[in-house]
Scaffold this motif. Structure first.
Motif, PDB file in Angstrom:
ATOM      1  N   THR A 111      -5.131 -10.174   1.945  1.00 55.64           N
ATOM      2  CA  THR A 111      -3.822  -9.843   2.526  1.00 55.64           C
ATOM      3  C   THR A 111      -2.884  -9.320   1.432  1.00 55.64           C
ATOM      4  O   THR A 111      -2.826  -9.886   0.346  1.00 55.64           O
ATOM      5  CB  THR A 111      -3.202 -11.109   3.167  1.00 55.64           C
ATOM      6  N   ARG A 147       2.814  -7.658   5.784  1.00 60.02           N
ATOM      7  CA  ARG A 147       1.628  -8.197   5.090  1.00 60.02           C
ATOM      8  C   ARG A 147       0.419  -8.125   6.040  1.00 60.02           C
ATOM      9  O   ARG A 147       0.452  -8.649   7.149  1.00 60.02           O
ATOM     10  CB  ARG A 147       1.863  -9.656   4.653  1.00 60.02           C
ATOM     11  N   ASP A 157      -4.176  -7.549   6.207  1.00 54.95           N
ATOM     12  CA  ASP A 157      -5.473  -7.431   5.511  1.00 54.95           C
ATOM     13  C   ASP A 157      -6.157  -6.174   6.029  1.00 54.95           C
ATOM     14  O   ASP A 157      -6.687  -6.154   7.145  1.00 54.95           O
ATOM     15  CB  ASP A 157      -6.331  -8.688   5.814  1.00 54.95           C
TER      16      ASP A 157
END
Lengths: 171, 290
Positions: free
Chosen positions: B216, B251, B253
């Motif tokens: 992340t 944020r 991933d």
């Protein structure tokens, strides 16, 4: 001790019966007579050393056969000069001692042959052990084929008489 | 004579050499320190009544000597299992299951012994009767096993190594040449005794879990759009009238699959798109900060 060699004389008889066939049996595996004699000497020494405690649950012949195999394996393991596959010795069959019997029989035959006349013995061995024909023996010994045949017949008759009660041959 | 001919044929094919058995026997006697006395002729002396007293005295002496010199009962027996495996029940109740082609020497009389000492050649399993006053020791080649009461197996392993498997209780295994090389085996333990020492056959290398790496990171919405465009080979693109706040960050991933990224955008941003099923394309209409 209950193995039939409770004294030195009976042990000597055992030694004289089995030493030669065992040496030849071992030699058939390692192809070295001097080492074969050492191996069989060691086997008898172990038997002698443990004579007061040893309990043989099979026959003495089976015991000697197995003990010789074990001594041979130890000897091969310790020797760097003998290139023999130990597995091939380990897998020698035990049942009926088929591997040792021909050597015992041959040993008994050799002993019996010593009692024959020299000419009978030589002709018999040339024919039966060396595989020469009557004709070849006759040429080799400068005699007639009929003479060879007579000698062999006499040798066989004598051997039959000598060996008829031999428990190693006629079981 | 058929039988003799058969026998001759059997012994004909072997390579055979006569051996000087007399010489071999002399050699054996010398090695074994055997002195063979020739049988002597003995003179028989008839007994007469006046000698009875001396005979009686002689008998008393003989009985005394017999009592003193009577050979002790053998303490050990050697058993060889040459044809098939053999089960030996020792007098203390311990049981030895001796494998074929194996040999074992064991005590049959414990008088004067303070241990149960066994010598093994080959393979065997031992079920040892518990007796804390009489340690049970088994010697196989250079390996010494000591127990008080247990059940274990000794087998010759590959390359001459010896395998020890302990089924019950505990045993101590040591190198007889170096007692510092020693190991205690508990129930179920299995080791190999090698020239280099003991190797634990039960050891299973621990499984190390894959480390969880958190991918992340903070990305701008434009970076996210561009990532989706690149990874989808243009199948995710902007609608001609799209509104995108390229400088806003979130944020995420981006190593996850595209559907997970799209679901995350749904959750974390003001995200709208059209899905064109016929061409399997997504056109982003709105990608703004939430």
């Amino acid at each position: 001790m209950n193995q039939g060699f409770s004294d030195i004389n009976s042990f000597e008889t055992l030694f004289r019966t089995y030493f030669e066939p065992l040496v030849n049996f071992v030699n058939s595996r390692i192809n070295h007579y001097e080492n074969s004699e050492e191996i069989v000497q060691d086997t008898f020494m172990k038997l002698w050393d443990s004579r007061d405690t040893l309990v043989i649950r099979t026959s003495v012949k089976s015991y000697l056969y197995q003990a010789t195999k074990n001594t041979m394996i130890d000897f091969i393991r310790k020797s760097k000069h003998i290139n023999v596959d130990i597995d091939s010795i380990n897998h020698i069959p035990i049942e009926g001692e088929v591997d040792l019997d021909p050597y015992i029989i041959r040993s008994e035959l050799e002993k019996a042959l010593l009692t024959l006349k020299e000419k009978n013995r030589i002709i018999f061995k040339l024919n039966k052990f060396e595989g020469l024909t009557y004709k070849e023996i006759a040429e080799h010994l400068n005699m007639s084929e009929r003479g060879v045949e007579d000698n062999i017949s006499r040798a066989v008759k004598s051997l039959k008489d000598i060996l008829k009660d031999n428990k190693h041959i006629f079981k | 004579m058929n039988k003799l001919n058969k026998i001759l044929a059997q012994s004909k094919d072997i390579h055979y050499r006569s051996v000087d058995t007399d010489k071999a026997w002399d050699k054996f006697r010398a090695k074994a320190n055997i002195v063979q006395e020739p049988i002597k002729n003995t003179k028989v002396i008839p007994l007469v009544p006046k000698q009875w007293l001396s005979i009686a005295a002689g008998l008393v002496l003989l009985l005394t000597a017999t009592f003193i010199f009577w050979p002790e009962a053998p303490k050990f027996e050697t058993t060889m299992a040459s044809v098939e495996s053999s089960v030996i029940k020792m007098i203390d109740g311990s049981v030895i299951n001796l494998d074929k082609n194996s040999e074992v020497t064991y005590p049959v009389n414990y008088d004067g012994l303070d241990e149960r000492y066994i010598v093994l050649t080959g393979n065997a399993t031992f079920d040892v009767a518990h007796n804390p006053n009489m340690p049970f020791r088994v010697l196989k080649d250079d390996l010494l096993i000591e127990v008080l009461g247990t059940e274990f197996t000794l087998t010759g392993g590959d390359n001459g190594n010896i395998e020890v498997e302990n089924h019950e209780g505990s045993v101590r295994a040591s190198d007889v040449n170096d007692p510092t090389i020693t190991i205690v085996l508990l129930k179920g333990d299995k080791v190999n005794f090698t020239p280099e020492g003991f190797v634990d056959l039960n050891y299973v290398a621990p499984v190390i879990p894959e480390p969880i790496i958190d991918h992340t990171a903070t990305y701008s919405l434009y970076e996210i759009y561009f990532h989706l465009y690149e990874r989808s080979n243009g199948a995710i693109d902007l609608h001609p009238n799209a509104k995108i706040d390229g400088r806003s960050t979130v944020r995420m991933d981006l190593t996850q699959n595209l559907q997970v990224i799209i679901d995350s955008l749904d959750e974390k941003t003001n995200f709208e798109y059209n899905y064109a099923q016929q061409v399997d394309m997504i056109l982003i209409k709105k990608l703004l900060e939430k």
